[in-house]
Structure formats: C-alpha cells, structure tokens
Design a protein around this motif. Structure first.
Motif, PDB file in Angstrom:
ATOM      1  N   ALA A  87       0.831  -1.208   0.000  1.00 19.99           N
ATOM      2  CA  ALA A  87       0.000   0.000   0.000  1.00 19.99           C
ATOM      3  C   ALA A  87       0.864   1.256   0.000  1.00 19.99           C
ATOM      4  O   ALA A  87       0.549   2.231  -0.688  1.00 19.99           O
ATOM      5  CB  ALA A  87      -0.931  -0.014   1.208  1.00 19.99           C
ATOM      6  N   GLU A  88       1.962   1.236   0.753  1.00 24.92           N
ATOM      7  CA  GLU A  88       2.859   2.396   0.780  1.00 24.92           C
ATOM      8  C   GLU A  88       3.542   2.606  -0.560  1.00 24.92           C
ATOM      9  O   GLU A  88       3.691   3.738  -1.019  1.00 24.92           O
ATOM     10  CB  GLU A  88       3.897   2.229   1.885  1.00 24.92           C
ATOM     11  N   ARG A  89       3.950   1.499  -1.208  1.00 25.74           N
ATOM     12  CA  ARG A  89       4.560   1.615  -2.534  1.00 25.74           C
ATOM     13  C   ARG A  89       3.565   2.162  -3.547  1.00 25.74           C
ATOM     14  O   ARG A  89       3.903   2.979  -4.395  1.00 25.74           O
ATOM     15  CB  ARG A  89       5.096   0.268  -3.006  1.00 25.74           C
ATOM     16  N   LYS A  90       2.323   1.703  -3.443  1.00 27.16           N
ATOM     17  CA  LYS A  90       1.292   2.172  -4.357  1.00 27.16           C
ATOM     18  C   LYS A  90       1.047   3.662  -4.150  1.00 27.16           C
ATOM     19  O   LYS A  90       0.884   4.416  -5.100  1.00 27.16           O
ATOM     20  CB  LYS A  90       0.000   1.401  -4.142  1.00 27.16           C
ATOM     21  N   LYS A  91       1.041   4.083  -2.890  1.00 27.38           N
ATOM     22  CA  LYS A  91       0.830   5.501  -2.593  1.00 27.38           C
ATOM     23  C   LYS A  91       1.976   6.331  -3.157  1.00 27.38           C
ATOM     24  O   LYS A  91       1.757   7.433  -3.662  1.00 27.38           O
ATOM     25  CB  LYS A  91       0.742   5.710  -1.082  1.00 27.38           C
ATOM     26  N   MET A  92       3.201   5.820  -3.091  1.00 30.80           N
ATOM     27  CA  MET A  92       4.353   6.558  -3.596  1.00 30.80           C
ATOM     28  C   MET A  92       4.315   6.671  -5.122  1.00 30.80           C
ATOM     29  O   MET A  92       4.848   7.620  -5.683  1.00 30.80           O
ATOM     30  CB  MET A  92       5.660   5.900  -3.155  1.00 30.80           C
ATOM     31  N   LYS A  93       3.709   5.695  -5.788  1.00 29.93           N
ATOM     32  CA  LYS A  93       3.642   5.724  -7.248  1.00 29.93           C
ATOM     33  C   LYS A  93       2.610   6.720  -7.750  1.00 29.93           C
ATOM     34  O   LYS A  93       2.665   7.142  -8.892  1.00 29.93           O
ATOM     35  CB  LYS A  93       3.335   4.333  -7.794  1.00 29.93           C
ATOM     36  N   GLU A  94       1.629   7.068  -6.909  1.00 25.44           N
ATOM     37  CA  GLU A  94       0.640   8.052  -7.321  1.00 25.44           C
ATOM     38  C   GLU A  94       1.327   9.395  -7.509  1.00 25.44           C
ATOM     39  O   GLU A  94       2.234   9.758  -6.770  1.00 25.44           O
ATOM     40  CB  GLU A  94      -0.464   8.169  -6.276  1.00 25.44           C
ATOM     41  N   ARG A  95       0.869  10.135  -8.494  1.00 23.71           N
ATOM     42  CA  ARG A  95       1.488  11.414  -8.816  1.00 23.71           C
ATOM     43  C   ARG A  95       1.133  12.425  -7.739  1.00 23.71           C
ATOM     44  O   ARG A  95      -0.036  12.643  -7.436  1.00 23.71           O
ATOM     45  CB  ARG A  95       0.991  11.889 -10.168  1.00 23.71           C
ATOM     46  N   PRO A  96       2.135  13.049  -7.152  1.00 22.71           N
ATOM     47  CA  PRO A  96       1.839  14.091  -6.154  1.00 22.71           C
ATOM     48  C   PRO A  96       1.226  15.294  -6.844  1.00 22.71           C
ATOM     49  O   PRO A  96       1.405  15.492  -8.047  1.00 22.71           O
ATOM     50  CB  PRO A  96       3.201  14.414  -5.555  1.00 22.71           C
ATOM     51  N   PRO A  97       0.504  16.117  -6.126  1.00 28.41           N
ATOM     52  CA  PRO A  97      -0.092  17.301  -6.746  1.00 28.41           C
ATOM     53  C   PRO A  97       0.993  18.203  -7.326  1.00 28.41           C
ATOM     54  O   PRO A  97       2.030  18.424  -6.710  1.00 28.41           O
ATOM     55  CB  PRO A  97      -0.825  17.990  -5.605  1.00 28.41           C
ATOM     56  N   SER A  98       0.750  18.684  -8.505  1.00 27.49           N
ATOM     57  CA  SER A  98       1.716  19.523  -9.194  1.00 27.49           C
ATOM     58  C   SER A  98       1.495  20.987  -8.828  1.00 27.49           C
ATOM     59  O   SER A  98       0.355  21.419  -8.649  1.00 27.49           O
ATOM     60  CB  SER A  98       1.553  19.344 -10.704  1.00 27.49           C
ATOM     61  N   PRO A  99       2.550  21.750  -8.741  1.00 22.23           N
ATOM     62  CA  PRO A  99       2.365  23.184  -8.499  1.00 22.23           C
ATOM     63  C   PRO A  99       1.732  23.875  -9.693  1.00 22.23           C
ATOM     64  O   PRO A  99       1.271  24.990  -9.598  1.00 22.23           O
ATOM     65  CB  PRO A  99       3.780  23.690  -8.236  1.00 22.23           C
ATOM     66  N   TRP A 100       1.679  23.195 -10.845  1.00 16.71           N
ATOM     67  CA  TRP A 100       1.095  23.772 -12.044  1.00 16.71           C
ATOM     68  C   TRP A 100      -0.412  23.561 -12.086  1.00 16.71           C
ATOM     69  O   TRP A 100      -1.086  24.114 -12.945  1.00 16.71           O
ATOM     70  CB  TRP A 100       1.727  23.168 -13.287  1.00 16.71           C
ATOM     71  N   ASP A 101      -0.941  22.748 -11.213  1.00 15.04           N
ATOM     72  CA  ASP A 101      -2.377  22.511 -11.194  1.00 15.04           C
ATOM     73  C   ASP A 101      -3.025  23.446 -10.185  1.00 15.04           C
ATOM     74  O   ASP A 101      -2.474  23.709  -9.127  1.00 15.04           O
ATOM     75  CB  ASP A 101      -2.685  21.053 -10.797  1.00 15.04           C
ATOM     76  N   GLY A 102      -4.187  23.913 -10.494  1.00 16.69           N
ATOM     77  CA  GLY A 102      -4.913  24.742  -9.552  1.00 16.69           C
ATOM     78  C   GLY A 102      -5.603  25.898 -10.232  1.00 16.69           C
ATOM     79  O   GLY A 102      -5.394  26.168 -11.418  1.00 16.69           O
ATOM     80  N   PRO A 103      -6.429  26.592  -9.471  1.00 21.27           N
ATOM     81  CA  PRO A 103      -7.184  27.703 -10.055  1.00 21.27           C
ATOM     82  C   PRO A 103      -6.270  28.887 -10.375  1.00 21.27           C
ATOM     83  O   PRO A 103      -5.320  29.173  -9.660  1.00 21.27           O
ATOM     84  CB  PRO A 103      -8.187  28.066  -8.960  1.00 21.27           C
ATOM     85  N   GLY A 104      -6.569  29.542 -11.490  1.00 24.32           N
ATOM     86  CA  GLY A 104      -5.839  30.749 -11.871  1.00 24.32           C
ATOM     87  C   GLY A 104      -4.525  30.490 -12.568  1.00 24.32           C
ATOM     88  O   GLY A 104      -3.790  31.428 -12.884  1.00 24.32           O
ATOM     89  N   LEU A 105      -4.175  29.241 -12.820  1.00 23.59           N
ATOM     90  CA  LEU A 105      -2.887  28.954 -13.460  1.00 23.59           C
ATOM     91  C   LEU A 105      -3.042  28.621 -14.938  1.00 23.59           C
ATOM     92  O   LEU A 105      -2.105  28.151 -15.565  1.00 23.59           O
ATOM     93  CB  LEU A 105      -2.185  27.804 -12.734  1.00 23.59           C
ATOM     94  N   GLU A 106      -4.233  28.868 -15.499  1.00 29.46           N
ATOM     95  CA  GLU A 106      -4.453  28.568 -16.918  1.00 29.46           C
ATOM     96  C   GLU A 106      -3.526  29.403 -17.798  1.00 29.46           C
ATOM     97  O   GLU A 106      -3.169  29.010 -18.899  1.00 29.46           O
ATOM     98  CB  GLU A 106      -5.908  28.822 -17.320  1.00 29.46           C
ATOM     99  N   ALA A 107      -3.165  30.577 -17.325  1.00 25.42           N
ATOM    100  CA  ALA A 107      -2.294  31.456 -18.104  1.00 25.42           C
ATOM    101  C   ALA A 107      -0.902  30.848 -18.280  1.00 25.42           C
ATOM    102  O   ALA A 107      -0.153  31.262 -19.158  1.00 25.42           O
ATOM    103  CB  ALA A 107      -2.190  32.826 -17.435  1.00 25.42           C
ATOM    104  N   LEU A 108      -0.560  29.873 -17.466  1.00 23.18           N
ATOM    105  CA  LEU A 108       0.768  29.258 -17.555  1.00 23.18           C
ATOM    106  C   LEU A 108       0.752  27.944 -18.329  1.00 23.18           C
ATOM    107  O   LEU A 108       1.725  27.202 -18.296  1.00 23.18           O
ATOM    108  CB  LEU A 108       1.309  29.020 -16.143  1.00 23.18           C
TER     109      LEU A 108
END
Length: 122
Positions: A87-108
């Motif tokens: 389970a820990e290995r599976k959790k590590m394989k999941e993509r962490p949230p990117s700083p490029w994702d989120g509201p207001g970042l469409e301009a980038l």
C-alpha cells in the motif's frame, strides 16, 4: 562380494559433521521471526537455510497447539506487513499534486506544453 559385510546389514555411513540440515531451537525461532517479517514460508525458510517443504514438515511434526498458533500468527503478521508495504509503494507511485495545477494557473499552460506564448495568448 566382500566377506566383512553381509547382505542384510546396511552399509556404514559417515555421520554428518554439521547439523545445518536439522531444525534447531534457535533456527526455529529465527524462522518464526523471519516469517513474521515477510509472510512467506518459502522466503523465511530460505533465510535459515531450510526449504519450504522442511518448514511444513516441521509444522506437521510439531503437532502441538502452541507451535501451530505461533506459526500461523507469525504468517499472518508477515502477510499484514507485506500488505502495508504494498500500500505504501502504491501511494508513492501516485502522482503528487503539481504546483502547475490549480485555479488561476491557466495562463501558464504554455509552460506546461513547452510552447512559447504568443501575444494572443497573453
């Protein structure tokens, strides 16, 4: 035919000098410890220099309630530990949230795609 041996007596065998092929009390306790860490009978038996078949023969031979319960409890602890690691290995394989994702970042978005921004996109 040799006169010193009769047909009914078995040939003399040299005793083995080491007892690595036998289960000893320290070897059994090391096996149970390894089994509680990995959950695999074959892997735990290999760590103490024995085979999976030898481990199951030991379990059958020591038909006492105490050893049977210790064997199964160690195996269950090892299986639980292995599931937790998975389970820990599976959790590590999941993509962490990117700083490029989120509201207001469409301009980038142009930075994400690797293209240069044109004057129209700005």
């Amino acid at each position: 035919m040799d006169d010193t041996q009769s047909d009914s007596s078995p040939p003399d065998r040299m005793p083995r000098r080491n007892a690595d092929y036998r289960w000893t009390v320290p070897k059994v306790s090391a096996f149970l410890k390894a089994l509680s860490e990995c959950g695999s009978v074959a892997e735990a038996a290999r760590t103490v220099g024995m085979s999976r078949q030898a481990a199951y023969k030991l379990k059958a031979r020591l038909d006492g309630e105490k050893f049977q319960s210790a064997f199964e409890a160690a195996r269950q602890r090892g299986l639980a530990a292995r599931a937790k690691e998975r389970a820990e290995r599976k959790k590590m394989k999941e993509r962490p949230p990117s700083p490029w994702d989120g509201p207001g970042l469409e301009a980038l978005d142009h930075l994400r795609s690797g293209k240069k921004a044109t004057s129209e996109e700005r």
